[in-house]
Design a protein around this motif. Structure first.
Motif, PDB file in Angstrom:
ATOM      1  N   GLY A  98       0.819  -1.212   0.000  1.00 39.67           N
ATOM      2  CA  GLY A  98       0.000   0.000   0.000  1.00 39.67           C
ATOM      3  C   GLY A  98       0.846   1.253   0.000  1.00 39.67           C
ATOM      4  O   GLY A  98       1.630   1.479   0.914  1.00 39.67           O
ATOM      5  N   GLY A 158      -0.350   4.438   0.080  1.00 41.65           N
ATOM      6  CA  GLY A 158      -1.119   5.608   0.535  1.00 41.65           C
ATOM      7  C   GLY A 158      -0.354   6.238   1.693  1.00 41.65           C
ATOM      8  O   GLY A 158       0.798   5.863   1.983  1.00 41.65           O
ATOM      9  N   ILE A 159      -1.003   7.158   2.387  1.00 41.11           N
ATOM     10  CA  ILE A 159      -0.311   7.849   3.476  1.00 41.11           C
ATOM     11  C   ILE A 159       0.103   6.877   4.583  1.00 41.11           C
ATOM     12  O   ILE A 159       1.173   7.045   5.194  1.00 41.11           O
ATOM     13  CB  ILE A 159      -1.165   9.023   4.037  1.00 41.11           C
ATOM     14  N   ALA A 160      -0.688   5.817   4.805  1.00 41.14           N
ATOM     15  CA  ALA A 160      -0.350   4.870   5.878  1.00 41.14           C
ATOM     16  C   ALA A 160       0.964   4.160   5.543  1.00 41.14           C
ATOM     17  O   ALA A 160       1.910   4.154   6.347  1.00 41.14           O
ATOM     18  CB  ALA A 160      -1.481   3.866   6.071  1.00 41.14           C
ATOM     19  N   GLU A 201       2.967  -0.715  -4.348  1.00 39.50           N
ATOM     20  CA  GLU A 201       1.715   0.002  -4.613  1.00 39.50           C
ATOM     21  C   GLU A 201       1.176  -0.446  -5.974  1.00 39.50           C
ATOM     22  O   GLU A 201       1.886  -0.395  -6.972  1.00 39.50           O
ATOM     23  CB  GLU A 201       1.955   1.524  -4.588  1.00 39.50           C
ATOM     24  N   GLU A 240      -1.112   0.885  -7.970  1.00 43.22           N
ATOM     25  CA  GLU A 240      -1.465   1.880  -8.995  1.00 43.22           C
ATOM     26  C   GLU A 240      -0.228   2.544  -9.598  1.00 43.22           C
ATOM     27  O   GLU A 240       0.882   2.310  -9.151  1.00 43.22           O
ATOM     28  CB  GLU A 240      -2.384   2.948  -8.378  1.00 43.22           C
ATOM     29  N   ARG A 291      -7.843  11.772  -2.066  1.00 45.80           N
ATOM     30  CA  ARG A 291      -9.218  12.270  -2.219  1.00 45.80           C
ATOM     31  C   ARG A 291      -9.799  12.875  -0.951  1.00 45.80           C
ATOM     32  O   ARG A 291     -11.013  13.034  -0.817  1.00 45.80           O
ATOM     33  CB  ARG A 291     -10.102  11.091  -2.667  1.00 45.80           C
ATOM     34  N   ALA A 318      -8.592  16.856   3.715  1.00 48.02           N
ATOM     35  CA  ALA A 318      -7.341  17.459   4.201  1.00 48.02           C
ATOM     36  C   ALA A 318      -7.512  18.300   5.452  1.00 48.02           C
ATOM     37  O   ALA A 318      -6.942  19.370   5.575  1.00 48.02           O
ATOM     38  CB  ALA A 318      -6.696  18.287   3.071  1.00 48.02           C
ATOM     39  N   ALA A 375      -1.042  -2.381   4.650  1.00 46.61           N
ATOM     40  CA  ALA A 375      -1.499  -0.978   4.692  1.00 46.61           C
ATOM     41  C   ALA A 375      -2.256  -0.688   3.404  1.00 46.61           C
ATOM     42  O   ALA A 375      -2.038   0.322   2.752  1.00 46.61           O
ATOM     43  CB  ALA A 375      -0.301  -0.040   4.852  1.00 46.61           C
ATOM     44  N   GLY A 390     -14.177   8.892  -2.520  1.00 48.39           N
ATOM     45  CA  GLY A 390     -13.147   7.995  -1.990  1.00 48.39           C
ATOM     46  C   GLY A 390     -13.787   7.068  -0.977  1.00 48.39           C
ATOM     47  O   GLY A 390     -14.915   7.290  -0.527  1.00 48.39           O
ATOM     48  N   GLN A 404      -8.275   3.383   9.046  1.00 50.77           N
ATOM     49  CA  GLN A 404      -8.089   4.799   9.437  1.00 50.77           C
ATOM     50  C   GLN A 404      -9.355   5.624   9.216  1.00 50.77           C
ATOM     51  O   GLN A 404      -9.411   6.795   9.612  1.00 50.77           O
ATOM     52  CB  GLN A 404      -6.921   5.413   8.650  1.00 50.77           C
ATOM     53  N   TYR A 407      -9.818   9.612   9.058  1.00 54.72           N
ATOM     54  CA  TYR A 407      -8.840  10.316   9.892  1.00 54.72           C
ATOM     55  C   TYR A 407      -7.389   9.925   9.581  1.00 54.72           C
ATOM     56  O   TYR A 407      -6.501  10.150  10.401  1.00 54.72           O
ATOM     57  CB  TYR A 407      -9.121  10.009  11.377  1.00 54.72           C
TER      58      TYR A 407
HETATM   59  C1  LIG Z   1     -13.774  12.072   0.899  1.00 53.28           C
HETATM   60  C2  LIG Z   1     -12.768  11.802   1.991  1.00 53.28           C
HETATM   61  C3  LIG Z   1     -12.455  12.810   2.893  1.00 53.28           C
HETATM   62  C4  LIG Z   1     -11.477  12.579   3.877  1.00 53.28           C
HETATM   63  N1  LIG Z   1     -11.122  13.623   4.684  1.00 53.28           N
HETATM   64  C5  LIG Z   1     -10.125  13.437   5.587  1.00 53.28           C
HETATM   65  C6  LIG Z   1      -9.672  14.520   6.384  1.00 53.28           C
HETATM   66  O1  LIG Z   1     -10.160  15.637   6.263  1.00 53.28           O
HETATM   67  N2  LIG Z   1      -8.665  14.291   7.293  1.00 53.28           N
HETATM   68  C7  LIG Z   1      -8.107  13.047   7.444  1.00 53.28           C
HETATM   69  O2  LIG Z   1      -7.214  12.889   8.290  1.00 53.28           O
HETATM   70  N3  LIG Z   1      -8.514  12.011   6.685  1.00 53.28           N
HETATM   71  C8  LIG Z   1      -9.504  12.175   5.764  1.00 53.28           C
HETATM   72  N4  LIG Z   1      -9.926  11.135   4.996  1.00 53.28           N
HETATM   73  C9  LIG Z   1      -9.380   9.799   5.277  1.00 53.28           C
HETATM   74  C10 LIG Z   1      -8.018   9.569   4.671  1.00 53.28           C
HETATM   75  O3  LIG Z   1      -8.000  10.017   3.335  1.00 53.28           O
HETATM   76  C11 LIG Z   1      -7.730   8.066   4.760  1.00 53.28           C
HETATM   77  O4  LIG Z   1      -7.898   7.619   6.091  1.00 53.28           O
HETATM   78  C12 LIG Z   1      -6.321   7.735   4.326  1.00 53.28           C
HETATM   79  O5  LIG Z   1      -6.047   8.302   3.069  1.00 53.28           O
HETATM   80  C13 LIG Z   1      -6.121   6.225   4.278  1.00 53.28           C
HETATM   81  O6  LIG Z   1      -4.816   5.996   3.830  1.00 53.28           O
HETATM   82  P1  LIG Z   1      -4.335   4.548   3.456  1.00 53.28           P
HETATM   83  O7  LIG Z   1      -2.916   4.659   3.065  1.00 53.28           O
HETATM   84  O8  LIG Z   1      -4.720   3.607   4.540  1.00 53.28           O
HETATM   85  O9  LIG Z   1      -5.268   4.102   2.211  1.00 53.28           O
HETATM   86  P2  LIG Z   1      -5.106   4.402   0.652  1.00 53.28           P
HETATM   87  O10 LIG Z   1      -4.741   5.791   0.381  1.00 53.28           O
HETATM   88  O11 LIG Z   1      -6.350   3.904  -0.002  1.00 53.28           O
HETATM   89  O12 LIG Z   1      -3.873   3.502   0.245  1.00 53.28           O
HETATM   90  C14 LIG Z   1      -3.942   2.108   0.171  1.00 53.28           C
HETATM   91  C15 LIG Z   1      -3.198   1.695  -1.073  1.00 53.28           C
HETATM   92  O13 LIG Z   1      -3.058   0.268  -1.098  1.00 53.28           O
HETATM   93  C16 LIG Z   1      -2.983  -0.096  -2.457  1.00 53.28           C
HETATM   94  N5  LIG Z   1      -3.261  -1.527  -2.585  1.00 53.28           N
HETATM   95  C17 LIG Z   1      -4.393  -2.186  -2.290  1.00 53.28           C
HETATM   96  N6  LIG Z   1      -4.267  -3.501  -2.580  1.00 53.28           N
HETATM   97  C18 LIG Z   1      -2.998  -3.679  -3.041  1.00 53.28           C
HETATM   98  C19 LIG Z   1      -2.275  -4.808  -3.519  1.00 53.28           C
HETATM   99  N7  LIG Z   1      -2.807  -6.025  -3.557  1.00 53.28           N
HETATM  100  N8  LIG Z   1      -0.984  -4.611  -3.927  1.00 53.28           N
HETATM  101  C20 LIG Z   1      -0.414  -3.368  -3.888  1.00 53.28           C
HETATM  102  N9  LIG Z   1      -1.077  -2.258  -3.465  1.00 53.28           N
HETATM  103  C21 LIG Z   1      -2.354  -2.408  -3.045  1.00 53.28           C
HETATM  104  C22 LIG Z   1      -4.059   0.764  -3.096  1.00 53.28           C
HETATM  105  O14 LIG Z   1      -3.835   0.892  -4.498  1.00 53.28           O
HETATM  106  C23 LIG Z   1      -3.909   2.074  -2.355  1.00 53.28           C
HETATM  107  O15 LIG Z   1      -3.130   3.012  -3.047  1.00 53.28           O
HETATM  108  C24 LIG Z   1     -10.870  11.313   3.992  1.00 53.28           C
HETATM  109  C25 LIG Z   1     -11.202  10.303   3.086  1.00 53.28           C
HETATM  110  C26 LIG Z   1     -12.125  10.539   2.084  1.00 53.28           C
HETATM  111  C27 LIG Z   1     -12.432   9.449   1.105  1.00 53.28           C
END
Ligand SMILES: Cc1cc2nc3c(=O)[nH]c(=O)nc-3n(C[C@H](O)[C@H](O)[C@H](O)COP(=O)(O)OP(=O)(O)OC[C@H]3O[C@@H](n4cnc5c(N)ncnc54)[C@H](O)[C@@H]3O)c2cc1C
Length: 365
Positions: free
Chosen positions: A9, A11-13, A31, A33, A43, A46, A186, A292, A319, A322
């Motif tokens: 993953g 993403g930010i995590a 990742e 994508e 998405r 923020a 993640a 998102g 997450q 948040y």
């Molecule tokens: C509309 C909206 C508004 C939000 N507003 C806020 C806010 O104001 N403040 C805040 O703190 N948070 C906010 N959030 C929440 C925040 O955006 C998420 O909690 C955070 O981005 C999650 O990060 P992540 O890395 O866990 O997930 P993601 O960003 O989804 O990253 C996970 C990644 O894993 C990859 N992946 C999945 N499966 C596989 C695989 N098999 N092999 C390789 N890669 C894979 C995916 O392609 C993806 O890129 C908001 C979310 C949304 C949708």
């Protein structure tokens, strides 16, 4: 093992954790994508509002503040205004207390956001502690740190198979293979799919769609200094965004499994109608829209820790809405647990985030 840590993953995590782990060992981030932060992390609204969310989220958000402030440009003042009207007193009082808002008069609310309708908005609460997060800058900051520490971050690398291999994990993607002692899940909305790939029980995560519309600022108005506004009963929210406004119906709609989400036209139209009810300026056109997935665990708190049944399989998941405001503290906690160091957070908080608490909620793959 060719790596110490494989993180699935980008993403930010995943990227914030890669920055923490890179100085301690060989890190590989995979990742799926073409670029990082393609899904939820690209998405978000923020927002950093440390009093927003369930208890463990509030604790992580507060524990993240010092690090946000130590990096210039990540946070900038915004403020948060909660508004409501006749008949909505009870929900307003509950939400205002939960977010520690100072009650202000409707006139003061209109000084901050002149388009609020006087006949509709009669209650208002304000918090100056809400700030904008420069999410691109934050992600790039962590990615730079991770690469500087030697992390290998690969895009277009969708993990297709995961096997337990001796004392570690073997991961396969697009004809490639890597092995590591610790595998970090993640994968955002896909975390349960990744567990299933590894032959582990799903923990029961639910991705919920949230849509967003970008609309022009009302004619002649400079919206840059407006706070974010939460509508009555959080039925919409609005936030200034680079000279325009973003408006969300604030929906939490279940979806048919994780996917590349898009906004539902009807949900967006209904949300914009609820917003229009509360303001004097109609929405005449959309500049763009998107959606998102906000992914929640069964108790809506993040899940950070080693799986209870599979050695070396680590969850950094759930997450929800948040993931940005909690990522400095969440990634530090994850790194401490992975490296066997004492976490800087309280034992109660660490337990509230641990996968073990979801023991009863497991669902078979
Ligand atoms: C509309 C909206 C508004 C939000 N507003 C806020 C806010 O104001 N403040 C805040 O703190 N948070 C906010 N959030 C929440 C925040 O955006 C998420 O909690 C955070 O981005 C999650 O990060 P992540 O890395 O866990 O997930 P993601 O960003 O989804 O990253 C996970 C990644 O894993 C990859 N992946 C999945 N499966 C596989 C695989 N098999 N092999 C390789 N890669 C894979 C995916 O392609 C993806 O890129 C908001 C979310 C949304 C949708």
């Amino acid at each position: 093992m060719d790596h110490d840590f494989i993180i699935i993953g980008g993403g930010i995590a995943g990227i914030s954790l890669a920055a923490r782990l890179a100085p301690a060992g060989r890190v590989l981030v995979l990742e799926a994508e073409e670029h990082l932060a393609h899904h939820a992390s690209g998405r978000s609204a923020a927002l950093y509002e440390p009093n927003y969310g369930p208890p463990a989220v509030v604790a992580l958000s507060k524990a993240s503040e010092a690090e946000f402030r130590a990096t210039p440009g990540i946070l900038s003042p915004r403020g948060l205004l909660l508004v409501a009207g006749p008949g909505e007193e009870e929900t307003f009082a509950t939400d205002a207390a939960a977010m520690e808002l100072a009650l202000i008069s409707p006139d003061e609310a209109r000084q901050r956001v002149p388009i609020l309708r006087p006949d509709r908005i009669t209650l208002a609460g304000f918090s100056p502690s809400a700030e904008d997060i420069d999410t691109d800058l934050l992600l790039q900051h962590f990615a730079r740190e991770a690469r500087a520490g030697g992390a290998d971050i690969r895009v277009r690398s969708r993990v297709e198979a995961i096997h337990r291999d001796g004392t570690g994990w073997r991961v396969t993607w697009a004809g490639n293979e890597a092995r590591a002692g610790v595998l970090v899940n993640a994968a955002g909305a896909w975390v349960d799919e990744v567990a299933a790939l590894a032959g582990l029980p799903r923990l029961g995560f639910t991705p919920l769609r949230r849509s967003m519309a970008r609309i022009p600022a009302p004619a002649g108005m400079d919206v840059a200094g407006w706070p974010m506004v939460f509508g009555p009963d959080e039925a919409w929210y609005m936030k200034p965004d680079a000279g325009a406004l973003i408006v969300s119906p604030a929906e939490e709609d279940p979806v048919d499994g994780p996917h590349d989400a898009w906004a539902d036209d009807m949900v967006l139209a209904e949300g914009l109608a609820r917003y229009e009810e509360c303001v004097t300026e109609p929405v005449t056109r959309l500049l763009s829209n998107w959606a998102g997935l906000r992914t929640f665990s069964p108790d809506r708190q993040p899940v950070i820790g080693f799986d209870t049944g599979a050695e070396g399989f680590f969850w950094l998941a759930g997450q929800g809405g948040y993931g940005f405001q909690t990522c400095p503290a969440a990634s530090r906690l994850a790194a401490s647990l992975i490296l066997g160091e004492a976490p800087a957070l309280s034992a109660d908080l660490v337990a509230a985030l641990a996968p073990a608490r979801l023991g009863g909620a497991k669902i078979s793959p």
